[in-house]
Design a protein around this motif. Structure first.
Motif, short mmCIF file in Angstrom:
data_model
loop_
_atom_site.label_atom_id
_atom_site.label_comp_id
_atom_site.label_asym_id
_atom_site.label_seq_id
_atom_site.Cartn_x
_atom_site.Cartn_y
_atom_site.Cartn_z
N TYR A 161 -1.97 9.63 -5.21
CA TYR A 161 -1.34 8.35 -5.51
C TYR A 161 -0.11 8.07 -4.65
O TYR A 161 0.04 6.96 -4.12
N PRO A 162 0.80 9.06 -4.47
CA PRO A 162 1.97 8.79 -3.61
C PRO A 162 1.58 8.40 -2.19
O PRO A 162 2.20 7.53 -1.59
N TYR A 163 0.53 9.05 -1.66
CA TYR A 163 0.08 8.71 -0.30
C TYR A 163 -0.41 7.26 -0.25
O TYR A 163 -0.07 6.51 0.67
N PHE A 164 -1.19 6.87 -1.26
CA PHE A 164 -1.70 5.49 -1.30
C PHE A 164 -0.53 4.50 -1.37
O PHE A 164 -0.55 3.46 -0.70
N SER A 165 0.48 4.82 -2.19
CA SER A 165 1.63 3.92 -2.33
C SER A 165 2.36 3.75 -1.00
O SER A 165 2.76 2.64 -0.63
N ARG A 166 2.50 4.85 -0.27
CA ARG A 166 3.16 4.77 1.05
C ARG A 166 2.32 3.96 2.02
O ARG A 166 2.86 3.16 2.80
N LEU A 167 1.01 4.16 1.97
CA LEU A 167 0.11 3.41 2.86
C LEU A 167 0.19 1.92 2.56
O LEU A 167 0.28 1.10 3.49
N PHE A 168 0.17 1.55 1.30
CA PHE A 168 0.24 0.13 0.94
C PHE A 168 1.53 -0.49 1.46
O PHE A 168 1.52 -1.58 2.06
N THR A 169 2.64 0.20 1.26
CA THR A 169 3.94 -0.32 1.71
C THR A 169 3.97 -0.47 3.22
O THR A 169 4.46 -1.47 3.76
N LYS A 170 3.42 0.51 3.91
CA LYS A 170 3.39 0.47 5.37
C LYS A 170 2.57 -0.72 5.89
O LYS A 170 3.01 -1.44 6.80
N VAL A 171 1.41 -0.96 5.30
CA VAL A 171 0.52 -2.01 5.79
C VAL A 171 0.93 -3.39 5.30
O VAL A 171 0.92 -4.37 6.06
N ALA A 172 1.30 -3.49 4.03
CA ALA A 172 1.60 -4.80 3.44
C ALA A 172 3.05 -5.22 3.64
O ALA A 172 3.37 -6.40 3.51
N GLY A 173 3.91 -4.27 3.92
CA GLY A 173 5.32 -4.61 4.12
C GLY A 173 6.13 -4.67 2.85
O GLY A 173 7.35 -4.88 2.88
N VAL A 174 5.47 -4.50 1.70
CA VAL A 174 6.14 -4.43 0.40
C VAL A 174 5.42 -3.39 -0.43
O VAL A 174 4.27 -3.02 -0.13
N THR A 175 6.06 -2.91 -1.48
CA THR A 175 5.39 -1.96 -2.36
C THR A 175 4.29 -2.67 -3.15
O THR A 175 4.30 -3.90 -3.29
N ALA A 176 3.35 -1.88 -3.67
CA ALA A 176 2.26 -2.47 -4.45
C ALA A 176 2.79 -3.19 -5.68
O ALA A 176 2.32 -4.28 -6.03
N LEU A 177 3.79 -2.62 -6.35
CA LEU A 177 4.35 -3.26 -7.54
C LEU A 177 5.07 -4.56 -7.18
O LEU A 177 4.98 -5.56 -7.90
N THR A 178 5.78 -4.56 -6.05
CA THR A 178 6.45 -5.79 -5.61
C THR A 178 5.43 -6.86 -5.29
O THR A 178 5.61 -8.04 -5.63
N PHE A 179 4.35 -6.49 -4.63
CA PHE A 179 3.28 -7.45 -4.32
C PHE A 179 2.73 -8.05 -5.60
O PHE A 179 2.54 -9.27 -5.69
N ARG A 180 2.46 -7.20 -6.58
CA ARG A 180 1.91 -7.72 -7.85
C ARG A 180 2.89 -8.65 -8.55
O ARG A 180 2.52 -9.74 -8.98
N ARG A 181 4.15 -8.23 -8.66
CA ARG A 181 5.13 -9.07 -9.35
C ARG A 181 5.33 -10.40 -8.63
O ARG A 181 5.39 -11.46 -9.24
N LYS A 182 5.43 -10.33 -7.30
CA LYS A 182 5.67 -11.55 -6.50
C LYS A 182 4.55 -12.55 -6.68
O LYS A 182 4.78 -13.76 -6.78
N ASN A 183 3.33 -12.07 -6.71
CA ASN A 183 2.18 -12.97 -6.77
C ASN A 183 1.81 -13.38 -8.19
O ASN A 183 0.99 -14.28 -8.38
N HIS A 184 2.40 -12.73 -9.18
CA HIS A 184 2.14 -13.11 -10.56
C HIS A 184 3.23 -14.00 -11.13
O HIS A 184 3.12 -14.52 -12.22
N ASP A 185 4.34 -14.12 -10.38
CA ASP A 185 5.43 -14.97 -10.86
C ASP A 185 5.02 -16.44 -10.84
O ASP A 185 4.34 -16.86 -9.93
#
Length: 285
Positions: free
Chosen positions: A261-285
């Motif tokens: 899981y930590p590796y996936f979290s780092r990969l998401f942040t690297k590719v998307a430019g934000v953390t997975a949780l930030t992406f979810r919160r931003k798009n659900h607001d």
């Protein structure tokens, strides 16, 4: 408003329509159309001719406003929803993998995704409309002795017409460089195997070429590395799940084949430019 769901809803094949193929006339009120307002994907291929009316659609985080004659193809993996439809007319055809001609299925996999395409030529519009009309008539002739074959063959011809329109936007196959040919083959494999095949070496082995040559071809054709394209495809799927479902980031990681899981979290942040949780919160607001 986003509909809360454990995972992305999948509209499965309606057996009342036949054995893996359906052709229907499209009107403003399609049966079950209210469900289209919520994000979903299909377990079949979707081909649409919108002749008139207005549709405002979201496909994989991109919005399309269509008010002209347009053809639309959506693959089973794509997530979409209707934001607005008004006085639509045209046709819809759905087909399972088993009914698609192998060559057409390969072309679809190698060229997905494709953007909705406006039909500026009246001749092109006329022949696709006529093909759809014939497919619909044959689809309704359920008592014909060769019903399944008639429907399958006519609908595959329609698929060919669709793809010929989309391929007009690309080079002719005979004009493709060896780099572009390999890249297209890689793209088709990636779309089907991104969960289980994560290393460039996996794709090189499947194509019977070296990793170095695969990278050379993909970089020459796109300017991007094989690893970059693999990661982009994985993170697109992660974004779909994070936005359209209520699965935790850890559950998304596991579904995409990451036990670390930590590796996936780092990969998401690297590719998307934000953390997975930030992406979810931003798009659900």
């Amino acid at each position: 408003m986003r509909k809360r769901t454990v995972s992305i809803p999948i509209r499965t094949w309606d057996r009342d329509y036949g054995n893996g193929i359906a052709v229907i006339n499209m009107e403003s009120e399609i049966p079950g159309s209210k469900e289209f307002n919520y994000a979903h994907r299909h377990d079949y291929h979707l081909f649409v001719l919108q002749e008139s009316g207005i549709s405002h659609t979201e496909i994989d985080f991109k919005q399309y406003f269509i008010d002209q004659p347009t053809i639309i193809y959506q693959s089973p993996n794509q997530v979409h929803r209707a934001l607005k439809v008004k006085q639509l007319s045209g046709f819809i055809m759905t087909m399972s993998n088993e009914n698609l001609h192998a060559d057409y299925l390969k072309i679809l996999q190698m060229n997905t995704p494709v953007e909705p395409l406006t039909l500026s030529s009246k001749t092109d519009l006329a022949i696709i409309r006529e093909a759809f009309s014939l497919c619909k008539k044959l689809f309704d002739r359920r008592d014909d002795k060769l019903y399944d074959r008639q429907v399958r063959d006519s609908c595959n011809t329609l698929v060919g017409l669709f793809m010929s329109q989309f391929l007009k936007q690309t080079k002719d196959a005979e004009k493709l460089s060896r780099f572009e040919i390999v890249h297209k083959a890689f793209t088709g494999l990636l779309e089907q195997n991104f969960v289980s095949m994560k290393r460039p070496a996996d794709y090189a082995a499947a194509l019977n070429i070296s990793v170095a040559y695969l990278n050379e071809c993909v970089k020459n054709a796109t300017g991007l590395s094989v690893s970059y394209q693999i990661q982009q495809r994985i993170i697109l799927e992660a974004k779909r799940l994070l936005y359209h479902s209520d699965r935790s980031v850890k559950e998304v990681a596991i579904e995409l084949g990451y036990d670390d899981y930590p590796y996936f979290s780092r990969l998401f942040t690297k590719v998307a430019g934000v953390t997975a949780l930030t992406f979810r919160r931003k798009n659900h607001d």
